[in-house]
Each structure stands twice: as structure tokens, then as C-alpha cells.
Design an enzyme around this catalytic site. Structure first.
Site, PDB file in Angstrom:
ATOM      1  N   HIS A 104       0.772  -1.140  -0.137  1.00 20.99           N
ATOM      2  CA  HIS A 104       0.011   0.124  -0.016  1.00 20.99           C
ATOM      3  C   HIS A 104       0.788   1.432   0.026  1.00 20.99           C
ATOM      4  O   HIS A 104       0.392   2.382  -0.528  1.00 20.99           O
ATOM      5  CB  HIS A 104      -0.713   0.077   1.101  1.00 20.99           C
ATOM      6  CG  HIS A 104      -2.225  -0.834   0.846  1.00 20.99           C
ATOM      7  ND1 HIS A 104      -2.718  -1.663   2.117  1.00 20.99           N
ATOM      8  CD2 HIS A 104      -2.943  -1.050  -0.201  1.00 20.99           C
ATOM      9  CE1 HIS A 104      -3.917  -1.986   1.359  1.00 20.99           C
ATOM     10  NE2 HIS A 104      -3.855  -1.955  -0.032  1.00 20.99           N
ATOM     11  N   ARG A 158      -9.730  -7.823 -18.782  1.00 19.94           N
ATOM     12  CA  ARG A 158      -8.928  -9.205 -18.381  1.00 19.94           C
ATOM     13  C   ARG A 158      -9.854  -9.897 -17.475  1.00 19.94           C
ATOM     14  O   ARG A 158     -10.189  -9.349 -16.445  1.00 19.94           O
ATOM     15  CB  ARG A 158      -7.622  -9.062 -17.886  1.00 19.94           C
ATOM     16  CG  ARG A 158      -7.106 -10.406 -17.405  1.00 19.94           C
ATOM     17  CD  ARG A 158      -5.503 -10.260 -16.950  1.00 19.94           C
ATOM     18  NE  ARG A 158      -5.546  -9.728 -15.692  1.00 19.94           N
ATOM     19  CZ  ARG A 158      -4.216  -9.653 -15.148  1.00 19.94           C
ATOM     20  NH1 ARG A 158      -3.372  -9.935 -15.947  1.00 19.94           N
ATOM     21  NH2 ARG A 158      -4.147  -9.330 -14.126  1.00 19.94           N
ATOM     22  N   ASP A 177       4.580 -12.132 -15.802  1.00 25.67           N
ATOM     23  CA  ASP A 177       4.662 -13.719 -15.550  1.00 25.67           C
ATOM     24  C   ASP A 177       5.573 -14.310 -16.638  1.00 25.67           C
ATOM     25  O   ASP A 177       6.252 -15.263 -16.254  1.00 25.67           O
ATOM     26  CB  ASP A 177       3.304 -14.058 -15.991  1.00 25.67           C
ATOM     27  CG  ASP A 177       2.544 -13.828 -14.381  1.00 25.67           C
ATOM     28  OD1 ASP A 177       3.011 -14.189 -13.345  1.00 25.67           O
ATOM     29  OD2 ASP A 177       1.528 -13.246 -14.461  1.00 25.67           O
ATOM     30  N   ARG A 184       8.504 -13.904  -9.250  1.00 27.54           N
ATOM     31  CA  ARG A 184       8.536 -12.527  -9.499  1.00 27.54           C
ATOM     32  C   ARG A 184       8.317 -11.857  -8.047  1.00 27.54           C
ATOM     33  O   ARG A 184       8.327 -10.535  -7.985  1.00 27.54           O
ATOM     34  CB  ARG A 184       7.373 -11.955 -10.344  1.00 27.54           C
ATOM     35  CG  ARG A 184       6.028 -12.026 -10.071  1.00 27.54           C
ATOM     36  CD  ARG A 184       4.763 -11.941 -11.045  1.00 27.54           C
ATOM     37  NE  ARG A 184       4.399 -10.612 -10.951  1.00 27.54           N
ATOM     38  CZ  ARG A 184       3.251 -10.387 -11.867  1.00 27.54           C
ATOM     39  NH1 ARG A 184       2.664 -11.429 -12.615  1.00 27.54           N
ATOM     40  NH2 ARG A 184       2.709  -9.197 -11.516  1.00 27.54           N
TER      41      ARG A 184
END
Ligand code: PEP
Ligand code: MG
Length: 886
Positions: free
Chosen positions: A501, A644, A762, A772
Site C-alpha cells: 500500500h 481481463r 509472468d 516475481r
């Protein structure tokens, strides 16, 4: 009947007469009509059921909430006379995993008759649950007889429904009945015991708990379940279900008494047989995501950062870190130390400490509420959502329960709160999931805020010198938002992650930021000159004077160029030879779409739909989704919108969609795999997308595709949903190329897909076999690795064979320096973060396609990502932004 105070008992001669009020509007029915033998045969206890016409469940009497099921569909109340009343909203609703339920109380709360306890979504339950019939049963406590029950009539919430005669007026709870009554397991008993693992997919919920009690009751021996430091009477269904045991939890059945061996064998066999459900052995050797209870040793703390001596005056160093928000800043170090808040170590009695904690929570809640309102007024949606998420954490019943339990055990409020938040933060970090670990920082932030409130202090704003670059071990959202953004030039933390955040806040404040710089960050002395190059992930410590002077010049020039690029941003991106490249925006919120358009986005190339509902506890329904997608479409004012489908799993867990534990979630149930396994989720989303207007603005994109079959299956679903909506017009269906399999078989995928968009984040992780989210690998996880570039080329060639276009929507598309290379590899669309759009367009406009293709050929022949980077720098093609690239 009762006196004037319905909901309270009246006592005569040691017998309490208790009237229970209807907890819901609806039709009252006898238990026999409930299509579930556990209730119909009164295995849980006597009572009745209501077929609800209203969606708010209310307290039927005054009492204390002793258990709320984890799946939020059932609540147990203990009346003042000790009787325990279980209300179970609908049948088989445990399977909803909390979806459709909003809790308005907490375990341990005292409630009055008529208080709202749980709100539920009637439409959702009507669609997805076996029945809405809501049993209300006397499930425990002293012996009670139902003397009057209104059934076969319509009732209004608050009307008298059931009258009981309760033996004795003792308020002592039945042994082991409820979470608060749990005591630590002794570990052994004189009789018998057997350990096993719970094979129930939905945990030990009401129905199996009733079966368990039925199995235990015929024996004279006492039988207890012992798990996670709690102990519950197995003959009490409420006590057993209140343990909140989940699939795969280890438990021990302990019996004492003459027939203990037989009792333990019968109960353990019944559990192993599934207690009326099909037993499912839990996956072996997977990490336990549930938070540990007091009896379980806490998981390991993340290793402490090595303390090293500070850099000597004049000692130069370059620290490599992970970019959280791009930009370049020059300034002086300002060290932010995390001050420990002192609170009294010993308590002044449970009642007083509970009151103190409640008051402190109230203060922090009020402050957060004000911050939400302020962000709302200022149109800062991300900021608002972060504070909202903090409010939700503060109201987490489990967190509060844990602190209250410690207070009941004699701890002071501050000690109890610190322990509860620390345990959860540690557990989150220990899950090995970077996103979860980043949420731990939010907990630590709330720990500090509540501790300050307990100490009677307000968070003090830090007075920053002008142009300060903050360095800290970890920065918390509340600390960052308390800083004067006008004085803050940037920050670098030793810990943290790019999706925390605090990173999102930094980006929304326009503050360049680096995270995960490691222990070296803590070596930076106060006031040391720094160059924070967040674009390249580098922090230069005490750089030589000539570097400082050069970079100062460069910063000024870069600023001027960026301003010029922004002025030209709304024009289309047409290269010198007339090649047209579309530059789109990646969007996670409506505000991103607005920002994207302002920065020259020609559409949205990736709407990450999972981000729209990230901090939700319940799944968004079709209407909510349609409204959000429509809002993004409207913000784009007719520009194309590529939506998506939900991409959860792996490093993106969603609170409202619990997934089975996996040993290797990055290689497990992710993206389209979940959509095909849980088709109702995907179908709902497809329907919501089909509702967006104007027709034709939206395209659909499928994440994590590995095989052609997956695309065909989604296409079939889409066609069926279009058909069901009355022949909705065709919608373009694209595929994300994120797996090596998809890149290599792009020529086949392109026969089914209308377009391909490469997710380099990815794709890089799978090609290089580097997680990652692992900060130790972050510096080597470079999408410019020639192996990734070769797969991009293969994708473009495969797609070209069928006349399909190829875009890139991974982070590589946001790097202006990489844009010429991607175009040279055959990419014609780039979807980037909004701030990068003007620079990308400016980088491409002066070039021609043949030069980009020559650059790509050379890049493919390089041996490493570093070699590709220096090739790009030498080629200087993106000099319009990146002059002086390393
Ligand atoms: C990617 O993998 O490159 C991508 C764009 O998807 P995400 O980052 O959301 O996984
Ligand atoms: Mg991805």
C-alpha cells in the site's frame, strides 16, 4: 408469555421462562420441514425455522454472541439464563465461504433483542444455496423445553416466536460450549485419545458438528475435541463448531470415563468417515494459512536485517532496490526511525483494559474515517481505499477476539493488542506470499496507531527538511500520508514490496520510491547526499560531486523533456515511416482510466479486474461488476477497453475467494484455470462485460493460458452467454501470453484468439524460473533477458501468420527505453502505466520500423539482459526520455 421486556427471561421457582423473538421477517415453519436431517431430526436441538422474506438476522433475545462461524452464515447467542441459541442462515450456505453475508457484531459482544447480527444477500442465497430456510435451535446450555412455538404463520422480526422453560437461572455456560470457554489442551487423558486430521472440505460446520455430538452422546465418558490449544465438548454441537476447525486441521479426540475407549473410537471413526459428508484427505505438507492460536508456537519472524556500520563520510555506494514508484530525485537522507510506543505492561483488571482498548480503537477508527472522507473529497480514490482497508482490518473480529482473550487472561490492553497484531503480521509474512507479507505492514501500522492512542498520544507529523529523501527499514501508509509531500523528494526502504500500500500511495503522490533495498539502506547516515533513481532501481549514496552536478543538470533536462512529451501526448503515436503504434493504459481502478486519458492513452489495454474488488470480503455480483466496468468504459469515453477476466491465484489471493492450499501456487490454480474450474465465476463476469455500453467498446482477454483448449472453452462459454442474452453481438476475445507454452504455440492460439497480449511480468518469471515476488531475485528478474525477447518474437511471428495483432501489457511496455525494441520484435500495441505514456509516444515518434527491427535483431543475439540494456543505451533511441541511461 413474557412481561414487558421481551427478550429477557422471567424467573419463577428456579425456572426461567424465556421468550425468543423472531430474528427475521418470514414464514415460520416446524423443524420437520427443514430438508436437512440434522435440523429436521433435532440433532442440533429443538426450535423452528423461518423462510425469510427479509435479509437481516436479528438477536432473538438479550445475550452474548458466543460464536460466529468463519463462513458468516451461522451465529450462536447465549441468553442471560445460559441457553444457547443457534441461528443458521439457509442450508449448505457454509459452501459460500462468507460470500453474501455481512456481520454486524463480534464474538463476545453483548447484544439486545432486535439488534442486527448478520445481513445476507437473499438473491445470492436464492441462487446458490440449497434453501433459504433458517433454523433457530436451542443448541446448548441448561435443559430447556419449548412450551410454545409459532409455526405455520407469517412472522415479523421482533414478534414473539418461541417460549422456553429453562431449568435454573444460572448463567454459567455449559462446559466447553463456545470459544471463550476454551482451555488449553492437557495433551493426555486418563482414558483414551486418538489424533486425526479433519477431512471436511468446509471445516467443522453445523451439520457435521451435530453428527459429531450424536456420535458422542450415547457414551457415559466425557469426550472432547482438542485442537490448536482449544478444547471443546464433543457432545455439544455448538462447542464443536465454535472451534472453527478447517479442512486439514489436526485434532485429537480425548475421552475420560469407563467407556472412553469405545467413545473415542466411535467419534474418531465418525470424523474420519466425514460426519455425513464425503471425506476428502487434505493435501499433504502444505503450509497452514490459518493464523496460529496461542498454543501453537508462532511462525518464524522474518530474519532481522544485518546491522552494519554506517557509510563513512565521503564513502560512495550504489544500492540496488526495487522500483515502487518511478522518477528521479536528488536530496539529502532523512532517517525515519520507528519509535517504540511505551504502554503499561500490567493491566488494571479485564473490564478496565477492555474499556481502554475500545476507546483507543474508537479514536483510531475516527481518525481513519476522517482520512477516508478527506481522500474522498480530494478525489484520491487509492488513498481512500487504503484507509478503508485499514478500517476493515481494525474491525476484524478475529483480531479483536484475540486481543480480548488476552485481556481476559490478565494482559494489559496494549500488550494484548501488540501481541495480537504481531502474531498476525508474523503469520502473514511466514506464508511466503509476498502480497500477504506486504499486508503485514498494514497490521504493524495499525498496531502503532492503536498503541499511540492507548498511550494517549496523537501521531506527530514528522517535520521534514525541504527535498528530503526518506530512508527507513519499512515505511507505513499512515506515516507516509502524514508527511508533507511538498518537502518529500522520495524514499527508499530496506524492506517492503512494489505492490504494498505504501508503494501505491507513493505512486499516487507522485513521489519516486524504491523498496527492498536491504540492510545497506540502514547504513545511510542522516543528511548524506543521495540520488534516488527509481526508474533504474538505484540509490546512489554520497555520489562524487561531478556525478551530482551531472545528475542535477540531467534532472532539469529530463523534467523539461517530460513536460514537452506531455504536451504532445494526446496525439496518436505515428512513427517517422508512418507505422502506427497504439499506446494504451493499464488500469486497476476507474481513476487510472481518467489519468490514462489525461496522459494520452488511446484505450485501456489491460483492466486488471481483480484489483477492482481487492479488499472485499464478499464476491462482487454481476450488477456490481457491470457497474464498475461501465464506469471504466465511460471514463475512457469510447476508447477501446480490454477487460481481463479475473486473474487470481498465485501471488494474487482474494479474500472472498479462498483457494485450496497449494505447495506451489505460482504453478497452480491461477487465472483461466480457476475460471474453468469455477465456471459460475467466469460466466458471471462474462455476462457483466456483455452488459457494458456502447456495444463493441469492450474486448475480453484471458489470463494464464497454456493450451488451446482453454481458449476454446472460454469462447464456448462466451458464445453461450451471448446467446442467453438474446444474441448479443460478437466480442473480440484475446489471449494473454504469459506462459512459455502460449508463446511457443502462438501460431495455434492465434487461430482461436482475436489478439494476443504479452504479460512480460509472468512470462519472465516462468521463462527464468524466478519467482516475481522474491526480493532476493528482483534484481535478476529482467524482462530484457534474450530468452524472453526470443519468445516475444516467436509470439509476434505466430500471430502474424493469422493476421492477429500482438501487444505487450506487462511492465516492460512501460519502459520507454524498451519501446523501440518491442516494436522491432513485431509488437504493435503497448499498454503501460499512465505516467509512462507520453514518454513512450515521444520515444517512438522519431524512429522508423526498419531501424527498430535492426535493433531487435542485435538484441536477440546478446548474451544477457545487462548486455541488452547497454545496447539500448548505446543505440540511444529513447533519448527523448532516458538520456544518460546506465
Ligand atoms: C503480466 O504478467 O505481465 C501481466 C500484465 O499480468 P499481471 O502483472 O497482472 O500478472
Ligand atoms: Mg500476469
Amino acid at each position: 408469555m413474557v412481561g414487558n421486556d421481551p427478550g429477557k427471561g422471567t424467573v419463577t421457582g428456579g425456572v426461567t421462562r424465556l421468550s425468543l423473538l423472531a430474528p427475521l421477517d418470514g414464514w415460520a415453519a416446524p423443524l420437520e420441514e427443514v430438508p436437512d436431517p440434522v435440523f429436521a431430526q433435532r440433532m442440533m436441538g429443538d426450535g423452528l425455522a423461518i423462510d425469510p422474506t427479509g435479509g437481516t438476522l436479528r438477536a432473538p433475545c438479550d445475550g452474548v454472541v458466543i460464536a460466529i462461524h468463519r463462513a458468516r452464515h451461522a451465529v450462536t447467542l447465549r441468553a442471560e439464563c445460559g441457553v444457547e441459541i443457534l441461528m443458521h442462515i439457509g442450508l449448505e450456505t457454509v459452501a459460500l465461504g462468507g460470500r453474501g453475508f455481512t456481520i454486524h457484531t463480534t464474538e463476545g459482544a453483548a447484544v439486545r433483542a432486535g439488534d442486527a447480527l448478520i445481513e445476507f444477500d437473499m438473491d445470492l442465497l436464492a441462487r446458490e444455496a440449497k434453501s433459504l430456510l433458517t433454523p433457530l435451535v436451542i443448541a446448548g446450555g441448561p435443559s430447556a423445553t419449548v412450551v410454545e412455538a409459532k409455526t405455520g404463520v407469517a412472522v415479523r422480526a421482533g414478534a414473539v416466536l418461541l417460549t422456553l422453560l429453562v431449568q435454573g437461572n444460572g448463567s454459567a455456560p455449559a462446559e466447553g460450549a463456545g470459544v471463550a470457554g476454551g482451555t488449553a489442551a492437557s495433551g493426555s487423558a486418563a482414558g483414551a485419545e486418538r489424533s486425526l486430521v479433519l477431512p471436511l472440505v468446509h471445516g467443522l460446520h453445523a451439520r457435521p458438528a451435530a453428527m459429531l455430538a450424536t456420535a458422542a452422546k450415547p457414551f457415559a465418558a466425557t469426550v472432547h475435541l482438542v485442537a490448536q490449544g482449544r478444547r471443546a465438548n464433543a457432545k455439544s454441537a455448538v462447542a464443536a463448531m465454535s472451534m472453527g476447525l478447517r479442512h486439514g486441521d489436526a485434532l485429537t479426540v480425548v475421552g475420560e470415563g469407563a467407556d472412553a475407549a469405545a467413545a473415542v473410537a466411535a467419534v474418531a471413526d465418525a470424523i474420519a468417515a466425514g460426519l455425513g459428508e464425503t471425506p476428502v484427505p487434505p493435501p499433504a505438507a502444505l503450509p497452514v494459512p490459518s493464523l496460529p492460536t496461542a498454543a501453537v508456537p508462532p511462525p518464524d519472524e522474518p530474519p532481522a536485517l544485518e546491522v552494519q556500520p554506517p557509510f563513512a563520510p565521503g564513502e560512495t555506494a550504489v544500492i540496488r532496490a526495487v522500483t515502487a514508484a518511478p522518477g528521479l530525485a536528488l536530496g539529502r537522507a532523512f532517517r525515519l526511525e520507528d519509535e517504540e510506543v511505551e504502554v503499561p505492561a500490567s493491566g488494571r483488571g479485564a473490564e478496565a483494559e477492555r474499556t481502554l482498548l475500545a476507546a483507543a480503537l474508537k479514536r483510531v477508527r475516527a481518525r481513519l474515517g476522517a482520512a477516508v472522507a478527506q481522500a474522498e473529497t480530494a478525489g484520491q480514490a487509492q488513498r481512500r481505499d487504503i484507509f478503508r482497508a485499514h478500517l476493515a482490518i481494525l474491525d476484524d473480529p478475529e483480531l479483536l477476539d484475540e486481543a480480548l482473550a488476552a485481556i481476559s487472561g490478565g494482559e494489559a490492553a496494549g500488550v494484548a493488542w501488540r501481541a495480537a497484531t504481531d502474531r498476525r503480521a508474523t503469520a502473514l509474512r511466514a506464508l511466503g506470499n509476498p502480497r500477504m507479507a506486504e499486508r503485514a505492514a498494514d497490521l504493524i501500522d495499525l498496531r502503532r496507531q492503536v498503541m499511540l492512542a492507548l498511550a494517549g498520544r496523537e501521531p506527530q507529523p514528522v517535520i521534514l527538511p525541504q527535498g528530503a529523501i526518506l530512508v527507513a527499514e519499512e515505511l507505513m501508509p499512515s506515516q507516509l500520508s502524514n508527511l508533507d509531500a511538498g518537502r518529500l523528494a522520495g524514499f527508499c526502504t530496506a524492506r517492503g514490496g512494489p505492490t504494498s500500500h505504501v508503494a501505491i500511495l507513493a505512486a499516487s503522490m507522485g513521489v519516486p520510491a524504491l523498496v527492498a533495498g536491504g540492510a545497506a539502506v540502514l547504513r545511510i547516515p542522516d543528511d548524506a547526499p543521495l540520488i534516488l533513481d527509481a526508474d533504474r532501481g538505484l540509490l546512489h549514496v554520497q555520489p562524487p560531486a561531478e556525478d551530482l552536478a551531472r545528475l542535477e543538470r540531467e534532472t532539469g533536462q529530463r523534467q523539461a523533456r517530460m513536460e514537452a512529451n506531455l504536451r504532445a501526448a494526446t496525439a496518436d503515436c505515428v512513427m517517422a515511416d508512418g507505422t502506427r503504434i497504439e499506446v494504451y493504459a493499464n488500469v486497476g481502478k476507474v481513476a487510472d482510466a481518467v489519468k490514462g486519458v489525461a496522459k494520452g492513452a488511446e484505450g485501456c489495454g489491460l483492466l486488471r479486474t481483480e484489483f477492482l474488488f481487492l479488499d472485499r470480503q464478499t464476491a462482487p455480483d454481476e450488477d456490481e461488476q457491470a457497474a464498475q466496468y461501465q464506469a471504466v468504459a465511460t471514463a475512457l469515453a469510447g476508447r477501446p477497453l480490454i477487460i481481463r477476466t479475473l486473474d487470481v491465484g498465485g501471488d494474487k489471493p482474494l479474500p472472498y475467494l479462498p483457494l485450496p492450499r497449494e505447495e506451489n501456487p505460482i504453478l497452480g490454480l491461477r487465472g483461466v484455470r480457476i475460471g474453468l474450474r469455477r465456471p459460475e465465476i467466469l460466466r458471471t463476469q462474462l455476462r457483466a462485460i456483455l452488459r457494458v455500453r456502447p456495444v463493441g467498446q469492450c474486448r475480453i482477454m484471458v489470463p494464464m493460458v497454456a493450451t488451446l483448449d482453454e481458449v476454446r472453452a472460454v469462447r464456448d462459454m462466451l458464445d453461450q452467454e451471448r446467446e442467453a442474452l438474446g444474441h448479443a453481438p460478437p466480442v473480440q476475445l484475446g489471449v494473454m501470453v504469459e506462459t512459455p507454452a502460449a508463446a511457443v504455440t502462438a501460431d495455434q492460439l492465434a487461430t482461436e484468439a482475436d489478439f494476443l497480449s504479452i504479460g512480460t511480468n509472468d512470462l519472465t518469471q516462468y521463462v527464468l524460473a524466478m519467482d516475481r515476488g522474491n526480493p532476493d531475485l528482483a534484481a535478476r528478474l529482467d524482462a530484457l533477458h534474450p530468452a524472453v525477447l526470443r519468445l516475444i518474437r516467436q509470439t509476434a511471428e505466430g500471430a502474424a501468420r493469422h493476421g492477429r495483432w500482438v501487444g505487450v501489457c506487462g511492465a516492460l511496455a512501460s519502459d520507454p527505453a524498451a519501446a523501440p525494441l518491442l516494436v522491432g520484435l513485431g509488437v504493435t500495441e503497448l499498454s503501460a502505466t499512465p505516467p509512462a505514456i507520453p514518454d513512450i509516444k515521444a520515444a517512438l515518434r522519431p524512429l522508423d520500423k526498419a531501424a527498430c527491427a535492426a535493433l531487435a535483431r542485435e538484441a536477440l543475439a546478446q548474451e544477457s539482459a545487462a548486455a541488452v540494456r547497454s545496447l539500448l543505451a548505446r543505440a540511444g533511441m529513447a533519448a527523448s526520455v532516458m538520456e544518460g541511461a546506465a
